[in-house]
Scaffold this motif. Sequence first.
Motif, short mmCIF file in Angstrom:
data_model
loop_
_atom_site.label_atom_id
_atom_site.label_comp_id
_atom_site.label_asym_id
_atom_site.label_seq_id
_atom_site.Cartn_x
_atom_site.Cartn_y
_atom_site.Cartn_z
N ILE A 49 0.86 -1.17 0.00
CA ILE A 49 0.00 0.00 0.00
C ILE A 49 0.90 1.22 0.00
O ILE A 49 1.90 1.27 0.72
CB ILE A 49 -0.92 0.00 1.24
N SER A 50 0.55 2.21 -0.82
CA SER A 50 1.34 3.42 -0.90
C SER A 50 0.88 4.39 0.18
O SER A 50 -0.30 4.72 0.29
CB SER A 50 1.19 4.05 -2.29
N ILE A 88 5.36 6.31 -0.38
CA ILE A 88 6.26 5.19 -0.05
C ILE A 88 5.44 3.91 -0.13
O ILE A 88 4.37 3.80 0.47
CB ILE A 88 6.85 5.36 1.36
N LEU A 89 5.96 2.93 -0.87
CA LEU A 89 5.27 1.65 -1.01
C LEU A 89 5.63 0.77 0.19
O LEU A 89 6.80 0.45 0.40
CB LEU A 89 5.65 0.97 -2.32
N LEU A 90 4.62 0.43 0.97
CA LEU A 90 4.82 -0.39 2.17
C LEU A 90 4.09 -1.72 2.00
O LEU A 90 3.08 -1.80 1.31
CB LEU A 90 4.25 0.32 3.40
N THR A 91 4.60 -2.74 2.69
CA THR A 91 3.87 -4.01 2.70
C THR A 91 2.61 -3.83 3.53
O THR A 91 2.51 -2.91 4.35
CB THR A 91 4.73 -5.15 3.29
N LYS A 92 1.64 -4.71 3.30
CA LYS A 92 0.37 -4.57 4.00
C LYS A 92 0.55 -4.72 5.51
O LYS A 92 -0.09 -4.02 6.29
CB LYS A 92 -0.63 -5.60 3.47
N SER A 93 1.42 -5.62 5.93
CA SER A 93 1.63 -5.81 7.37
C SER A 93 2.25 -4.56 8.00
O SER A 93 1.85 -4.14 9.09
CB SER A 93 2.51 -7.04 7.62
#
Length: 195
Positions: free
Chosen positions: A112-113, A117-122
């Motif tokens: 998820i952005s 910044i693109l982050l993992t869902k966790s």
Amino acid sequence: MRKKTLVLLYIFLMLGAILLAQETTETGNTLDDQFTDVIDNSNRYQDYKVVKIYKLNALKKSVMDSLAAIEKDLNTAQDTIAAKDNTIGGLSANLKSTQDELAVSREKENGISLFGILLTKSTYNTIMWSSIGLLLLLLVVTVVRFRQSNAVTRESKLKLAEVEEEYEDYRQRTLDREQQLRRKLQDEINKQKKN
């Protein structure tokens, strides 16, 4: 020297026959048939075979034609291989770009952005729930402080009201006393004037 020439010619012809045995000539005979014909129809001289020159020339022409055909086939095969190599190279590049796009797509799907910044869902869930928890904690602290402050303010207002009431009572009593003292003074002044 003549013996060496004939032996070399014979070896050359045999090798050509082995390599090109299945090739056909203008007359439809295979090279193997032509070699057999040249050898069988040539005359013997002591231990040597005497081959007629026109048969040798015809055999040479057949071998050269066969070699040219094989060379043409080889060139065609090499061109085909080069074309297939180019196709394989293009397909490999296409596969690589598709795999890269797939990896990016999966990364976006699994992430998820947040603020660019693109982050993992966790990680996103951890950040969001931590933020919500922190905001709830701040809300609870604010409500508790507000209630404490409100309680202090109410108490202070009650005390202020009591003090104001006491002050009003005191002022009223003081005014009453002052008025009584003035009356008494006036009465004394009036008594003194009469005396």
